[in-house]
Design an enzyme around this catalytic site. Structure first.
Site, PDB file in Angstrom:
ATOM      1  N   TYR A 146       0.694  -1.270  -0.612  1.00  0.00           N
ATOM      2  CA  TYR A 146       0.451   0.057   0.489  1.00  0.00           C
ATOM      3  C   TYR A 146       0.713   1.179   0.074  1.00  0.00           C
ATOM      4  O   TYR A 146       0.663   2.149  -0.166  1.00  0.00           O
ATOM      5  CB  TYR A 146      -0.488   0.068   1.313  1.00  0.00           C
ATOM      6  CG  TYR A 146      -2.120  -0.432   1.117  1.00  0.00           C
ATOM      7  CD1 TYR A 146      -2.318  -2.330   1.295  1.00  0.00           C
ATOM      8  CD2 TYR A 146      -3.669   0.244   1.212  1.00  0.00           C
ATOM      9  CE1 TYR A 146      -3.834  -2.564   0.479  1.00  0.00           C
ATOM     10  CE2 TYR A 146      -4.980  -0.749   1.054  1.00  0.00           C
ATOM     11  CZ  TYR A 146      -4.558  -2.332   0.793  1.00  0.00           C
ATOM     12  OH  TYR A 146      -5.695  -2.755   0.552  1.00  0.00           O
ATOM     13  N   LYS A 195       3.584 -15.598   3.217  1.00  0.00           N
ATOM     14  CA  LYS A 195       3.406 -16.564   2.256  1.00  0.00           C
ATOM     15  C   LYS A 195       4.560 -16.500   1.187  1.00  0.00           C
ATOM     16  O   LYS A 195       5.891 -16.418   0.939  1.00  0.00           O
ATOM     17  CB  LYS A 195       2.891 -15.270   0.764  1.00  0.00           C
ATOM     18  CG  LYS A 195       3.386 -16.688  -0.820  1.00  0.00           C
ATOM     19  CD  LYS A 195       2.347 -17.768  -0.739  1.00  0.00           C
ATOM     20  CE  LYS A 195       1.955 -18.229  -2.083  1.00  0.00           C
ATOM     21  NZ  LYS A 195       1.164 -19.395  -1.935  1.00  0.00           N
ATOM     22  N   ASP A 227      -2.466 -18.695   1.030  1.00  0.00           N
ATOM     23  CA  ASP A 227      -3.674 -18.968   0.419  1.00  0.00           C
ATOM     24  C   ASP A 227      -4.616 -20.073   1.268  1.00  0.00           C
ATOM     25  O   ASP A 227      -5.924 -20.047   0.991  1.00  0.00           O
ATOM     26  CB  ASP A 227      -2.761 -19.332  -0.895  1.00  0.00           C
ATOM     27  CG  ASP A 227      -1.947 -20.168  -0.716  1.00  0.00           C
ATOM     28  OD1 ASP A 227      -1.177 -20.164   0.052  1.00  0.00           O
ATOM     29  OD2 ASP A 227      -1.302 -21.308  -1.365  1.00  0.00           O
ATOM     30  N   ASP A 251      -6.006  -7.634   4.221  1.00  0.00           N
ATOM     31  CA  ASP A 251      -7.314  -6.330   4.022  1.00  0.00           C
ATOM     32  C   ASP A 251      -8.295  -7.851   3.094  1.00  0.00           C
ATOM     33  O   ASP A 251      -9.350  -7.467   3.614  1.00  0.00           O
ATOM     34  CB  ASP A 251      -6.834  -5.629   2.511  1.00  0.00           C
ATOM     35  CG  ASP A 251      -7.819  -5.168   1.534  1.00  0.00           C
ATOM     36  OD1 ASP A 251      -8.839  -4.262   2.530  1.00  0.00           O
ATOM     37  OD2 ASP A 251      -7.980  -4.887   0.313  1.00  0.00           O
ATOM     38  N   ASP A 255     -12.243  -8.755   4.895  1.00  0.00           N
ATOM     39  CA  ASP A 255     -13.472  -9.367   3.947  1.00  0.00           C
ATOM     40  C   ASP A 255     -14.303 -10.546   3.753  1.00  0.00           C
ATOM     41  O   ASP A 255     -14.970 -10.469   4.138  1.00  0.00           O
ATOM     42  CB  ASP A 255     -13.481  -8.640   2.737  1.00  0.00           C
ATOM     43  CG  ASP A 255     -13.400  -7.459   2.083  1.00  0.00           C
ATOM     44  OD1 ASP A 255     -13.302  -6.719   2.820  1.00  0.00           O
ATOM     45  OD2 ASP A 255     -13.632  -6.324   1.296  1.00  0.00           O
TER      46      ASP A 255
HETATM   47  C1  IPM Z   1     -10.044  -1.793   3.856  1.00  0.00           C
HETATM   48  C2  IPM Z   1     -10.805  -0.673   3.247  1.00  0.00           C
HETATM   49  C3  IPM Z   1      -8.924   0.547   2.114  1.00  0.00           C
HETATM   50  C4  IPM Z   1      -7.840  -0.615   2.093  1.00  0.00           C
HETATM   51  C5  IPM Z   1      -9.196   0.905   1.060  1.00  0.00           C
HETATM   52  C6  IPM Z   1     -10.610   1.969   0.630  1.00  0.00           C
HETATM   53  C7  IPM Z   1      -7.966   1.743   0.692  1.00  0.00           C
HETATM   54  O1  IPM Z   1     -11.031  -1.878   1.638  1.00  0.00           O
HETATM   55  O2  IPM Z   1     -10.512  -0.816   5.100  1.00  0.00           O
HETATM   56  O3  IPM Z   1      -9.949  -2.375   3.964  1.00  0.00           O
HETATM   57  O4  IPM Z   1      -7.746  -1.162   1.027  1.00  0.00           O
HETATM   58  O5  IPM Z   1      -7.142  -0.764   3.115  1.00  0.00           O
HETATM   59 MG    MG Z   2     -10.470  -3.647   2.362  1.00  0.00          MG
END
Ligand code: IPM
Ligand code: MG
Length: 360
Positions: A146, A195, A227, A251, A255
């Site tokens: 990032y 990884k 993975d 990240d 999710d």
């Molecule tokens: C999160 C989001 C952010 C990230 C984006 C919006 C830049 O996906 O907070 O997980 O990737 O960190």
């Molecule tokens: Mg995210």
């Protein structure tokens, strides 16, 4: 106690859910004799529209002067919003990355928890979900891909894009310490995800995590390839307590973890620096498709406010009160649309805020 809180309503459903969190915090303040001082700043699309950039230096200064930051969500529809015609460094998300870096918020805590009352919403087979799960992803937030150097160049008549992934020992060590410290307060298990079969940065990650682990003999540590971790999260999520990982992997895995709970509208998060300062926000995004309709679920933001009371202000009793109110409102059968199931009472965003205030 006076609590100086900078709020970032942001975009999409952000303003609606932050309004509910403020309401609940006011109810907590009234009950426990505190004073809330809220100052709003703009970030993301709202700031682009008003100031021409996703986060101004003045807004950062305001946030820095506060005790903590409470955020809603930022960003819009990436295919239709004009914000996404701007160069990457001018888009809403650049504001979020800028504030993370400016406030040195390197430790991102993302709990993923299966609510008993919402077990039916869990997309996993019952034979897997019946064990329940309660994990926390400790994601490194200010390093890695990032924030590495990036550029797009022309080479041999074609474009070539370069993103760099770097981690120093000190960056790994400080997040690993956070991971082991929090594991100590939980079920004392750290799964470090990397990884290391491919990446040098991951090999340094693993070596450094092992060094830190030596200082925490009461906490068990295991290493898992990313993975495999993605697979294990749907196969046997109950095995995880603290998942410790770098920025990009965190990240993606966070999710996935939030999705397997089936109730992303319920999940909070905290981004902390080395002191008590933190930025607190729901794990979900800005949901532009339902913005302004008073139907969003404000609970993730309200639970983030509870995390704020706990981590930035050491107000455990007050944080407990919010979490208990959330459990009670679910037990009483109230649901926003995202977590609704038959037989429950469907309510909107502000009504949910009111119901929680009544239960504080
Ligand atoms: C999160 C989001 C952010 C990230 C984006 C919006 C830049 O996906 O907070 O997980 O990737 O960190
Ligand atoms: Mg995210």
């Amino acid at each position: 106690m006076v609590l100086n809180i900078t709020c970032i309503p942001g975009d999409g459903i952000g303003p609606e859910i932050v309004a509910q969190a403020k309401k609940v915090l006011e109810a907590v303040a009234k009950k426990y004799g505190h004073e809330m001082k809220f100052t709003d700043i703009l970030m993301g699309g709202a700031s682009i529209d008003a100031c021409g950039e996703p986060l101004t230096d003045e807004a950062i200064a305001t946030a820095k002067a506060a005790d903590a930051v409470l955020m809603g969500s930022i960003g819009g529809n990436t295919s239709t919003s004009p914000w996404y015609k701007l160069p990457p460094e001018k888009r809403p998300e650049a504001g979020l990355l800028k504030i993370r870096k400016a406030l040195n918020l390197f430790a991102n805590l993302r709990p993923a928890y299966l609510y008993e009352e919402l077990a039916a919403a869990c997309p996993l087979k019952e034979e897997i979900s019946k064990a329940g799960f309660d994990m926390l992803i400790m994601r490194e937030l200010t390093g890695g891909l990032y924030f590495g150097e990036r550029k797009t160049i022309e080479e041999n008549g074609e474009l070539k894009a370069i993103d760099t992934l770097t981690y120093s020992e000190s960056e790994i060590r400080r997040i690993a310490i956070k991971g082991f410290e929090i594991a100590r307060k939980r079920r004392k298990k750290v799964t470090s995800v990397d990884k290391a079969n491919v990446l040098d940065s991951s090999r340094l990650w693993r070596k450094t995590v092992n060094e830190v682990a030596a200082d925490y003999p009461d906490v068990s540590v295991e290493h898992m390839l990313v993975d495999n971790c993605a697979m294990q999260l749907v196969k046997d999520p109950a095995q995880f307590d603290v998942i410790l990982t770098e920025n990009m992997f965190g990240d993606i895995l966070s999710d996935e973890a939030s999705m397997v709970t089936g109730s992303i509208g319920m999940l909070s998060s905290a981004s902390l620096n080395d002191s008590k300062f933190g930025l607190y926000e729901p794990s979900h995004g800005s949901a532009p498709d339902i913005a302004g309709q008073d139907i969003a679920n404000p609970i993730a933001t309200i639970l983030s406010a509870a995390m704020m009371l706990r981590y930035s202000f050491d107000l455990d009793k007050e944080a407990d009160a919010i979490e208990a109110a959330v459990r009670q409102v679910l037990k009483d059968g109230y649901r926003t649309g995202d977590i609704y199931s038959e037989g429950m009472t469907k309510v909107g965003c502000s009504k949910m805020g009111d119901l929680l205030c009544e239960r504080i």
